[in-house]
Design an enzyme around this catalytic site. Structure first.
Site, PDB file in Angstrom:
ATOM      1  N   ASP A 110       0.896  -1.097   0.096  1.00 48.64           N
ATOM      2  CA  ASP A 110      -0.018   0.109  -0.032  1.00 48.64           C
ATOM      3  C   ASP A 110       1.112   1.213   0.019  1.00 48.64           C
ATOM      4  OD1 ASP A 110      -2.148  -1.742   0.195  1.00 48.64           O
ATOM      5  OD2 ASP A 110      -2.385  -1.622   2.585  1.00 48.64           O
TER       6      ASP A 110
HETATM    7  N1  URA Z   1      -1.333  -6.066   4.041  1.00 54.43           N
HETATM    8  C1  URA Z   1      -1.655  -4.686   3.933  1.00 54.43           C
HETATM    9  O1  URA Z   1      -2.787  -4.318   4.438  1.00 54.43           O
HETATM   10  N2  URA Z   1      -1.078  -3.606   3.318  1.00 54.43           N
HETATM   11  C2  URA Z   1       0.169  -4.063   2.512  1.00 54.43           C
HETATM   12  O2  URA Z   1       0.789  -3.050   2.264  1.00 54.43           O
HETATM   13  C3  URA Z   1       0.853  -5.081   2.415  1.00 54.43           C
HETATM   14  C4  URA Z   1      -0.070  -6.208   3.212  1.00 54.43           C
END
Ligand code: URA
Length: 246
Positions: A110
């Site tokens: 993310d």
């Molecule tokens: N899980 C999440 O919620 N976000 C990420 O970036 C990676 C794993």
């Protein structure tokens, strides 16, 4: 392989551009400025220098990036800068089947997640590392809003149901590293998985960092935004991950 073809294969532009780089004295080999773009060279272990930067010849490129917060793992980002802007142009331009494709991230993090991200132009490697069959463990550190309760850890290990799938997902390992810091190992990669799992046990992720993939730990001296080639040992460790019987 001819020097101009080596440069082309490593992402320095069309063969004509690469020949021009040599003719204009931008390229050095073994400490000498190269003058002949058609010079035939063995590629195994070959090193060259372009405008003062050293490059190893890599048939396929494998690298790690310390992804900083506020970057998107997309080539066409919506809001934040793309992680690809953190890489030098040749890595973004490496040719594949005649087109400039460059390296690609192995899975996505993310925009607000930091930590270890692998990139490569080896499609088989991407498949192997991302396929749910291979269960490659990924270790995350999540800073959470509310003090962690033992019951939350038990539920994450036992499995929680996320809204889009009736099959529970569970953490392969989970422990509190502090009152508000949870370490969680996942072997699959569903959308926002860590955030959704932690929300499912009535807590909330306020910061997320990926510290390890398989046996590869994000090096302490790799600052956010920096990248590094994977060593042969890094790669052997990652490639050795075997499919588990389900
Ligand atoms: N899980 C999440 O919620 N976000 C990420 O970036 C990676 C794993």
């Amino acid at each position: 392989m001819q020097l101009q073809d080596i440069l082309y294969s490593q992402g320095f532009g069309t063969r004509r551009v690469c020949a021009g780089l040599v003719q204009q004295g931008h390229v050095s080999v073994a400490g000498e400025v190269a003058t002949d773009a058609s010079l035939d060279l063995p590629v195994q272990g070959f090193q060259f220098r372009v405008d003062g930067v050293d490059w190893p010849y890599q048939e396929k490129a494998y690298l790690m990036l310390h992804k900083p917060a506020g970057t998107e793992c997309s080539r066409k980002p919506g809001t934040y800068p793309s992680i690809y802007t953190l890489l030098p142009a040749p890595l973004r331009q490496r040719p594949q089947k005649g087109a400039t494709q460059g390296v690609q991230a192995v899975g996505r993090l993310d925009q607000d997640t930091t930590g270890l991200l692998l990139l490569t132009d080896d499609g088989q490697f991407i498949h192997r590392m991302s396929s749910p069959k291979h269960h490659v463990p990924k270790v995350y550190e999540a800073r959470v809003r509310h003090a962690i309760e033992p019951r939350q850890i038990e539920r994450l290990l036992a499995g929680v149901v996320l809204d889009d799938d009736p099959k529970p997902v569970r953490a392969a390992a989970c422990e509190a590293l502090g009152e508000h810091l949870l370490q969680l190992t996942l072997t699959e990669g569903k959308y926002h998985q860590v955030k959704r799992m932690i929300a499912a046990v009535s807590n909330r992720v306020e910061g997320l960092h990926r510290a390890r993939i398989g046996g590869l730990v994000l090096p302490a001296d790799l600052a956010p935004g920096q990248w590094r080639w994977l060593s042969a040992a890094d790669l052997a460790g990652l490639k050795a991950v075997q499919p588990e019987s389900a």
